[in-house]
Design a protein around this motif. Structure first.
Motif, PDB file in Angstrom:
ATOM      1  N   GLY A  39     -45.187 -14.121  23.120  1.00 16.12           N
ATOM      2  CA  GLY A  39     -44.217 -13.176  23.646  1.00 16.12           C
ATOM      3  C   GLY A  39     -42.832 -13.748  23.860  1.00 16.12           C
ATOM      4  O   GLY A  39     -41.999 -13.113  24.490  1.00 16.12           O
ATOM      5  N   GLY A  40     -42.566 -14.946  23.345  1.00 12.18           N
ATOM      6  CA  GLY A  40     -41.262 -15.569  23.568  1.00 12.18           C
ATOM      7  C   GLY A  40     -40.295 -15.410  22.432  1.00 12.18           C
ATOM      8  O   GLY A  40     -39.192 -15.979  22.456  1.00 12.18           O
ATOM      9  N   GLY A  41     -40.667 -14.637  21.376  1.00 12.80           N
ATOM     10  CA  GLY A  41     -39.807 -14.505  20.209  1.00 12.80           C
ATOM     11  C   GLY A  41     -38.447 -13.933  20.533  1.00 12.80           C
ATOM     12  O   GLY A  41     -38.321 -12.957  21.280  1.00 12.80           O
ATOM     13  N   GLY A  42     -37.389 -14.553  19.981  1.00 14.87           N
ATOM     14  CA  GLY A  42     -36.032 -14.090  20.196  1.00 14.87           C
ATOM     15  C   GLY A  42     -35.439 -14.457  21.532  1.00 14.87           C
ATOM     16  O   GLY A  42     -34.286 -14.122  21.810  1.00 14.87           O
ATOM     17  N   ALA A 170     -56.169 -16.931  30.304  1.00 12.31           N
ATOM     18  CA  ALA A 170     -55.731 -18.022  29.446  1.00 12.31           C
ATOM     19  C   ALA A 170     -54.504 -18.681  30.083  1.00 12.31           C
ATOM     20  O   ALA A 170     -53.885 -18.118  30.983  1.00 12.31           O
ATOM     21  N   PRO A 171     -54.127 -19.879  29.630  1.00 11.49           N
ATOM     22  CA  PRO A 171     -52.947 -20.538  30.210  1.00 11.49           C
ATOM     23  C   PRO A 171     -51.700 -19.673  30.067  1.00 11.49           C
ATOM     24  O   PRO A 171     -51.613 -18.798  29.195  1.00 11.49           O
ATOM     25  N   ALA A 172     -50.730 -19.924  30.916  1.00 13.28           N
ATOM     26  CA  ALA A 172     -49.438 -19.254  30.771  1.00 13.28           C
ATOM     27  C   ALA A 172     -48.765 -19.719  29.494  1.00 13.28           C
ATOM     28  O   ALA A 172     -48.895 -20.878  29.086  1.00 13.28           O
ATOM     29  N   ALA A 173     -48.066 -18.817  28.824  1.00 15.63           N
ATOM     30  CA  ALA A 173     -47.298 -19.176  27.637  1.00 15.63           C
ATOM     31  C   ALA A 173     -45.817 -19.290  28.032  1.00 15.63           C
ATOM     32  O   ALA A 173     -45.483 -19.285  29.219  1.00 15.63           O
ATOM     33  N   SER A 174     -44.929 -19.380  27.047  1.00 14.08           N
ATOM     34  CA  SER A 174     -43.505 -19.559  27.339  1.00 14.08           C
ATOM     35  C   SER A 174     -42.698 -19.154  26.115  1.00 14.08           C
ATOM     36  O   SER A 174     -43.248 -18.662  25.119  1.00 14.08           O
ATOM     37  N   ASN A 175     -41.389 -19.403  26.168  1.00  8.32           N
ATOM     38  CA  ASN A 175     -40.551 -19.118  25.002  1.00  8.32           C
ATOM     39  C   ASN A 175     -40.890 -20.015  23.821  1.00  8.32           C
ATOM     40  O   ASN A 175     -40.541 -19.697  22.684  1.00  8.32           O
ATOM     41  N   THR A 176     -41.528 -21.138  24.084  1.00  6.98           N
ATOM     42  CA  THR A 176     -41.833 -22.093  23.011  1.00  6.98           C
ATOM     43  C   THR A 176     -43.321 -22.285  22.769  1.00  6.98           C
ATOM     44  O   THR A 176     -43.710 -23.071  21.906  1.00  6.98           O
ATOM     45  N   THR A 177     -44.162 -21.597  23.538  1.00  7.12           N
ATOM     46  CA  THR A 177     -45.612 -21.735  23.342  1.00  7.12           C
ATOM     47  C   THR A 177     -46.275 -20.371  23.317  1.00  7.12           C
ATOM     48  O   THR A 177     -45.851 -19.432  23.991  1.00  7.12           O
ATOM     49  N   SER A 178     -47.346 -20.306  22.547  1.00  7.64           N
ATOM     50  CA  SER A 178     -48.209 -19.124  22.513  1.00  7.64           C
ATOM     51  C   SER A 178     -49.541 -19.488  23.149  1.00  7.64           C
ATOM     52  O   SER A 178     -49.759 -20.643  23.537  1.00  7.64           O
TER      53      SER A 178
END
Length: 793
Positions: A39-42, A170-178
């Protein structure tokens, strides 16, 4: 401080959404699954311009997606929250992916590969819930239990602090991780997904930025004919094999497969490790699997600077179990002739790119079997169980045996090819790791896959462990010195400090009293300051509490009331554990020997020699030998002491040379290995030899004993420097060959500790007292040694 778990519950309670009991869907999905969510695309810092949801077909048949959808719900839904829907069409082949592109932002620079479906959902980067639904109407459930009961939901993942999830998020994601799936579905998002860089793949196998589809490969294609895979860094698919072993604990979990249909090239291994990280793999031994993932070469440190070999493995794997209960490919049976007697090609550099010659070199043999299972029967233990749950056996029972069942290390050009490390894949609660001593035996079969480890080299990861049969070795006891004999011992007490347990002090004390028979003088190595390594940089360098506890323990064990002499080092200048301020020192029995105290010795004042009525004395006693010499940088300085026994002066020099840290390993990728630490030990030996030469020049009949942990072998350049010309004799060489060792390292019985003398060695009784190195229970990792003699008048 509120724990992370407590903090999440508090947030939910504050929002009026107290979490219910963990729930999952009715049954894990065995075919179509959510494979990855990003969800970090763009966003700021993102590489990709778009969010995406990736599906994967873990089944054996193609699946139609007509009438299906993927749907998204915020992490903490309110009563007014709505599921957002992206309809799907088309089919997904077995083992293939299906890419759903979602919203595009203004950040990032790399587009997704051509998506198989497109929506406009703006997924949250850190937390949210995604459902795979075999319907296109929006879901209405807003709680985990309600969603678990909805038959339209085929698979679901809640990531980050999502309240709608399977069991745990699941683990938290980020702008650089899925969040991406690590294996088969268990209906526990926390176990099934890991956070890692996003890797979108469409149904054609294309990746972001115009990447190429995964390579279809066999295990032997991945392993190749050199140490580094020809497919390193590439994504592969269609890799088939039978599961031969699993590792279901620790942070390096995974499983091993072997292809039951090998090629005809003995250089290519048919085994491969599938690495799942901290996620327990959902496979069983005997499963036939098809795996995809990325080919990686794991180094324990920097790949460009590492002295070690790499371990070939498949990372970020996905797999499908095709069938279960299959026959296991037979392991390679190790006999005394199986492993070649030569180590590796002596290329003078990195051997990674050289073609393997498994019939000629042992390191090539093991690499050609990396990931495959091997077995050994009735294996003799040559290295005891360590604190890390490992032991060493020999595959060559007649190779350089010691008198007590170990394997002697005899020279740089004579490494022992039979030594093999054993670890266990069996959970310790099910089968505690064997506690063995050198000379014991693992009876029956021990087998499992081969893995390279920086500590010990190639390792048999046992999923079958033999039974323990005692070899019966006992801790040695040396004889008591006669009244006219002076007994001098040396003992590395392994970072002894006043904060150690009483048990350690008592074990060392009983070793001195019961096994060494209370020597008159001891040189001690690795005495630490009063607070040990816990006081890094605090200015504490004194060791009086350490030595007081030690001498008290010796008295309690029935020994004499020893006195001590030592010189405190300057803070952080002598190496060893940071903050420990290790040093060498003397213990002596004042009822048997006198210490000649001459004040003035300190950390920086060098001891010199003084002539007095045709006799030589030390200017300070105790005194450090040339402590400012650069040879002793970050290393222990030798300590000279002047003793009197029955009216005769005896000079004893306690030593602890620099360690072998930084040397390239025998089993590493550079052959022959560089022993860079030898340079400093060579310089230290020259300084020490110069002092001894001056002492003997002033008094050629002087009684001189040089003792301690010289951190080097009897055949090393440093020992050659000390003994050249015959003024000093290394007493280790006076023992029968099978007894020349004081330390066991990676299954090799070897010499690090020495006693050298300027007297005629034929008038001396010398003994290495084996009480530690061969045993799982150790007071120290070194064995002490002792010499008894009658000093010259």
């Amino acid at each position: 401080m509120i724990s992370r778990r407590t903090g999440v519950l508090a947030v939910l309670a504050a929002a009026g959404l107290v979490a219910a009991a963990p729930v999952a869907l009715a049954a894990p999905s065995a075919d179509l699954l959510i494979g990855e969510v990003y969800g970090g695309g763009g966003n700021v810092g993102a590489t990709l311009t778009s969010d995406f949801i990736e599906l994967t077909n873990a089944g054996r048949t193609a699946l139609s997606l007509d009438g299906w959808s993927v749907q998204y719900l915020p992490a903490s839904p309110s009563a007014s929250s709505k599921w957002q829907v992206t309809p799907l069409t088309g089919t997904v082949a077995p083992g293939a992916r299906y890419l759903v592109a979602e919203s595009t932002g203004s950040g990032g620079a790399v587009a997704l590969p051509t998506p198989d479906a497109t929506g406009g959902i703006a997924l949250a980067a850190g937390a949210g819930t995604v459902a795979l639904v075999h319907a296109t109407s929006a879901l209405t459930c807003l709680a985990a239990a309600d969603c678990a009961a909805d038959p339209a939901i085929h698979d679901l993942v809640g990531y980050g602090a999502a309240t709608v999830r399977e069991i745990a998020p699941a683990p938290a994601a980020s702008n650089t991780t899925s969040v991406s799936r690590t294996g088969a579905d268990t209906d526990n998002n926390a176990a099934d997904f890991t956070a890692s860089p996003p890797t979108p793949v469409n149904s054609k196998g294309e990746t972001s930025g115009g990447g190429t589809p995964p390579v279809s490969a066999k295990v032997h294609d991945i392993q190749g004919t050199t140490r580094v895979s020809p497919l390193k860094g590439k994504k592969v698919a269609g890799v088939t094999g039978i599961v031969t072993a699993t590792r279901a604990f620790g942070s390096a979990r995974g499983f091993w497969i072997t292809d039951p249909q090998p090629d005809n090239d003995p250089r290519t291994s048919e085994g491969l490790q599938i690495f799942t990280g901290s996620t327990t793999p959902t496979v069983a031994v005997g499963d036939a699997v098809t795996v995809s993932g990325t080919v990686s070469e794991f180094y324990p440190d920097s790949p460009t600077d590492s002295n070690y070999q790499s371990a070939t493995e498949l990372t970020d794997p996905q797999w499908t179990v095709q069938s279960s209960g299959n026959p296991i490919p037979a392991p390679t049976v190790l006999t005394s002739d199986t492993v070649p007697d030569s180590l590796a090609p002596q290329s003078g550099g990195n051997i990674e790119s050289l073609p393997l010659e498994p019939a000629k070199y042992s390191l090539d043999f093991w690499e050609a079997h990396e990931g495959e299972s091997v077995s050994i029967s009735d294996a003799r233990v040559v290295g005891p169980t360590t604190q890390y749950n490992e032991l060493y056996v020999t595959t060559k029972p007649t190779e350089n045996p010691t008198s007590r069942g170990g394997t002697l290390y005899l020279g740089y050009d004579k490494p022992n090819m039979g030594v093999l490390k054993i670890e266990s894949l069996i959970p310790y609660a099910q089968r505690p790791f064997p506690v063995v001593n050198t000379g014991d035996k693992l009876t029956g079969v021990t087998s499992g896959p081969v893995e390279y480890d920086q500590f010990g080299g190639y390792t048999l990861q046992a999923n079958v462990l033999g039974s323990v049969q005692s070899g019966g070795i006992a801790r040695e006891v040396t004889r008591k010195q006669q009244p006219g004999e002076l007994a001098i011992a040396t003992y590395n007490v392994e970072n002894l400090s006043a904060v150690d347990t009483q048990e350690k002090f008592d074990q060392l004390a009983h070793g001195i009293v019961d096994n060494l028979s209370s020597p008159d003088i001891l040189t001690l190595e690795e005495i630490q300051d009063n607070n040990g390594a816990g006081g890094n940089g605090d200015g504490v360098v004194v060791a009086d509490q350490t030595l007081q506890r030690f001498t008290d323990a010796i008295v309690a064990a029935g020994g004499p009331r020893y006195e001590w002499r030592e010189i405190d080092p300057r803070e952080g200048k002598d190496g060893g554990e940071p903050g420990g301020n290790i040093r060498v020192g003397f213990l002596f029995n004042p009822d048997r020997v006198s210490f000649v105290d001459r004040p003035g010795g300190d950390a920086t004042t060098p001891v010199s020699l003084v002539q007095d009525h045709r006799k030589v004395h030390l200017s300070v006693s105790p005194g450090r030998i040339d402590p400012a010499n650069e040879a002793w940088t970050d290393s222990r300085k030798p300590l000279a002491g002047e003793f009197v026994f029955r009216g005769r002066t005896v000079f004893v020099i306690a030593n602890h040379f620099n360690s072998k840290g930084g040397d390239q390993p025998t089993h590493g990728r550079y052959q022959p290995p560089t022993r860079s630490s030898e340079v400093q030990r060579g310089n230290q030996a020259r300084v020490l030899r110069g002092f001894v030469d001056q002492l003997l020049a002033d008094d050629r009949g002087a009684n001189v004993i040089v003792a301690g942990d010289l951190n080097d072998y009897q055949f090393s350049p440093a020992l050659e420097t000390l003994t050249t010309g015959g003024k000093l004799t290394d007493l280790i060489n006076t023992l029968p060959a099978g007894e020349r060792y004081s330390y066991v390292y990676e299954g090799n019985s070897q010499v690090l500790d020495h006693i050298l003398t300027a007297q005629d060695p034929h008038g001396m009784d010398y003994d290495i007292v084996h009480v530690n190195a061969e045993f799982a229970a150790q007071a120290s990792d070194h064995d002490p040694q002792i010499v008894r003699f009658r000093p010259r008048g």
